[in-house]
Structures are given as C-alpha cells and as structure tokens.
Scaffold this motif. Sequence first.
Motif, PDB file in Angstrom:
ATOM      1  N   TYR A 114       4.228  30.091 -52.005  1.00 39.81           N
ATOM      2  CA  TYR A 114       4.706  28.910 -51.284  1.00 39.81           C
ATOM      3  C   TYR A 114       4.675  29.211 -49.785  1.00 39.81           C
ATOM      4  N   TRP A 137       3.122  32.705 -58.050  1.00 38.97           N
ATOM      5  CA  TRP A 137       3.312  31.477 -57.278  1.00 38.97           C
ATOM      6  C   TRP A 137       3.427  31.850 -55.802  1.00 38.97           C
ATOM      7  N   ALA A 180       1.511  24.996 -51.909  1.00 37.38           N
ATOM      8  CA  ALA A 180       1.967  25.716 -53.096  1.00 37.38           C
ATOM      9  C   ALA A 180       0.760  26.052 -53.959  1.00 37.38           C
ATOM     10  N   ASP A 196      -0.522  28.420 -57.498  1.00 34.35           N
ATOM     11  CA  ASP A 196      -0.029  29.179 -58.639  1.00 34.35           C
ATOM     12  C   ASP A 196      -1.190  29.677 -59.482  1.00 34.35           C
ATOM     13  N   TYR A 197      -0.941  30.780 -60.166  1.00 27.81           N
ATOM     14  CA  TYR A 197      -1.912  31.362 -61.092  1.00 27.81           C
ATOM     15  C   TYR A 197      -1.214  31.602 -62.419  1.00 27.81           C
ATOM     16  N   GLN A 198      -1.813  31.145 -63.513  1.00 28.81           N
ATOM     17  CA  GLN A 198      -1.237  31.301 -64.840  1.00 28.81           C
ATOM     18  C   GLN A 198      -2.240  32.038 -65.722  1.00 28.81           C
ATOM     19  N   ARG A 243       1.639  35.888 -64.122  1.00 27.33           N
ATOM     20  CA  ARG A 243       1.814  34.603 -63.450  1.00 27.33           C
ATOM     21  C   ARG A 243       2.244  34.858 -62.006  1.00 27.33           C
ATOM     22  N   ARG A 295       6.131  34.855 -55.629  1.00 27.70           N
ATOM     23  CA  ARG A 295       6.828  35.204 -56.863  1.00 27.70           C
ATOM     24  C   ARG A 295       5.807  35.659 -57.898  1.00 27.70           C
ATOM     25  N   THR A 296       6.140  36.714 -58.639  1.00 32.92           N
ATOM     26  CA  THR A 296       5.235  37.222 -59.670  1.00 32.92           C
ATOM     27  C   THR A 296       6.017  37.569 -60.930  1.00 32.92           C
TER      28      THR A 296
END
Length: 495
Positions: free
Chosen positions: A38, A36, A25, A27-29, A34, A88-89
Amino acid sequence: MVGSLHGGATPFDRQAETTGVGALALDYQGERFRAWLYLLAQTDRFDAPLRPFQLKAGVPVPRAPAGRLNLTQPWEYSDVDDRGGLLRTEYDLTDQLTLFADIGGSRGAVERYFQSAPTILNLRGDTTSTPQFYALGVDRLTYDGGLRVRFETGFFHHTVTLQASSYAETTGRWVSPGRGAYLSNLYAPARVAYIAPIDGAGRPRLSDSTLSGISIADTLAALDERVLLTLGVRGQRIEAHNYVSNVGTPTTAYDRSAASPVAGLVVRPWEAVSFYGNYIEGLSRGDLAPTVAKNSGEILAPSVARQVEAGVKLDLGRIGATLAAFRITRPGGELGPQNRFAATGEQRVSGLELNLFGEITPQLRVLGGMTLLDGRLVRTALAANLGHRPIGVPPVQASLGAEWDLPGLTGLTLDGAVIYTGRQFVDLANRQALPDWARLDLGLRYATAIGGRPTTFRANVLNVTGTNYWTGVASFGTFFQGAPRTYLLSMAVDL
C-alpha cells in the motif's frame, strides 16, 4: 489505484481548501505466499483554517456564534504533506502454521501560521489572537512479525498468535515567538492587516519515542464456536526522549515496561444471541502537551489504561441490537494553573451503550444508538476537583438515522439523521460548560443507470435548522464552533 482532488471555498467565511490524495494498492496471491503493498500520498493547503477556542479563567461560556463566522485571517494558513507505505506478507509453512511480517513507514511535514487557540476574554465574545509560525516534521517506522498456528486439544480448537512489534517516531519542530496580537469578536470578526511570520533555521528535534513489545494470544473455540475464549498477554516497553524546543538539546527521558493482560469471552447460547465480556490493559505513550501549553510538544511519562466491558448482541438478520456496559480508567495530562501540561490526572468513565439497526420494512431502514456516560476525576493535581466530571465527557450522546425508499419512485431514497450531545465541561473545576446541542441532517439519493453505467446522485443538507452550537471539546479544554447549514451535491459513476 485511487486518486482525488478537491478544492474551493468552504462553508466558513474567508476559508478555502485544496486537498489531493493518491493511493496505490497491489497484492499477490500465491499457493502459499501472499503479499500486499500500500502506497499513499496526500497534500492539503488550507487558508484561514478554523481554530478551537480557549476560555479565559473565570469567564462563562458565551453563546455560540453563527457557524459560518470565522475569526482566522485570510493570510493565516496550514500546509500539510504526508507520504507513506506499508508492505504485508504471509507464508503458510503448513495448513496449520502461518508466518507473517510487515514493515511500513511515513514522513509528514506541516507548516502552519495561526493562533493555535484564540482566547475568549468575556461574555461579549471579545477575543485575542497571537499568530505563530509552526513547522513540524515527523518520521515514523513500524515493523512486526510472528506466527499463527491452529491446532486441536480435545474438543477445543486453538488459534495461537505470537507477535513481536516495534514502532518508532521522531519529531522535529520550530515554533516562532508571537510577533503581534490582534483583537476580534466571535459575532463580528475583524479583518486585520498582514503580520509577517518569523521562520527559523531547520527543524530542531523535539521528541522521539519507541514502542516495542512481544505478545501471545490464544483463542479457544468449542461447541461449534458457540463458546470463544481469548487469553493473552503483551510485554510492552516504551522509551521516550524530549528535547528543548527550538534548540534540540535533551531534557527529559522515560523508559517503562509492563506486562499487559487481555481476556475475552463470547458465549452464543442461541443462533441469534451472543453474550460477551472482555478485560484489557495497555501501556501507552504519555499524552502530548498541546500547542496551548508552555511545554507544547513534550511527551509525558507512559501510563497504563484499563478497560472492562460486558454486553449482549442480538442479530435476527433484518433487525439487530447491542447492549454493553463498560468502564475505562485512564491516566492523563492536565493543563495546570501555570499553563503547563503535566501527568497529574486520572479519569474513570463508566458507560452504558445501546445500538439498534435493522430493516423495519423492505423500504425503511434505521440505525440508532444512545450512550450514557458517568465520568469522574479520580486523581488530579487540585484536591478540590476530585469527583468532578472530566473535560469533554457528556452525560449522554444519541443518534438516530433512517433511510426510506420512496414508494412509486424507483431508485429515490430519502435519508436523515438526528445527532444529540449533552452538556460538556471545559474546565476541571466544572464551572465552565458548553450547553447540550442537537443537529438535523437530511438528504436524497437517486440510483439509476446512464449509458449502462450505474450512477448515483446525492443531495444533502447538514445542520438543516442552522443551529449554532459549540462542539469538539479536547481533553485540555479547547472547543470548536459547530458547522453552519451546509449543502452538498455529488454524482458517482461506476466506469
């Protein structure tokens, strides 16, 4: 990153399983963007897998065998491999408007060689099995996108979501003809000489389906979110195609659309009490004909299910409870006299559900619940079955679990659970029924630190009393034997 590998003998005779799972997994914030990602891969190698049973017509349900007994032969197996991913974005155009988009897919491959559901022939527990080679490939692709917007109108705060989505699935399969049958017995399983499987060339297409839709929903909040109202509607479309088994030429096709409403209301007159109610409709892909049916793998026509629910929630912090009443009406398939699965049935299940949870004392915690069910067949191919109980719907289900931190023994906790399921029918005529059953599980947990690392030891015994029982009823009438007394030991260390 998560990885696990386990394998070895199981509590069932002749049976061994090796399973591996790997997951990543990321993620980028950012300030407004944002994302993710997986990724998942898993594999399973199962020798002598336990199979559900089906009853010969007119035969009463025999007593359940000892849980460890296994009719499946050591040379029967199941191999499963799955790979999948999801991205997911989200992007905030403003503080009130967010765009989102997701895409994902997976590929699964299954090879099995066993009898899908051995047939019980009489009260003595005699059975017959015909192993078949079964190879399946499934490709799935899903994507969706939309926006969420928040705004005010008077004293209402709105959260509106507009979304478009699509899910596509393609299945290819080969099923061999039965090459040889063998006899056995529930209470004295026989060992049988190896029967070689018959494999075919390729995996001819069996079915494909596409589920697409556009939905809009608005959640209105008022009075400091003490009143929440959700209203929405989904425009749904389902396209499905079936193909001749082992050949791949088209047979039947379905294309159906529906507008499905959803409504929900939550009212919180006091801080600890909430009343709620909801109504939802949904267009679903038709049931998949089970492997025991002549038309195994065929997708039935889409149908609309409806659910209405109302209840109350109490949350006092350390203690809480929920009480809900519901009714679900769902069309479905039936396994007919000619062993063909068809969309000729509809069932209505009304229920009352109570759940309790909380900390009775700082050392004692409980979690329990009870569900009362009244299920009825409201449409069926055989008029004599109208009003009967649906297959696999018990009148009552209950469970009670507790944890007790033992006094004077820091870190040591005793836990236990009792599970109960009422009588269940396995035929639409309500002549063949599994008796009710109860199971007791007990365990110990010890939390400590080793070398400064938090460490937890667990010891559990499932089915402490060694009860023999039938469970796991499928909608088409097959059922499993319950697991035997099983001992589990584990240790977990936070590195």
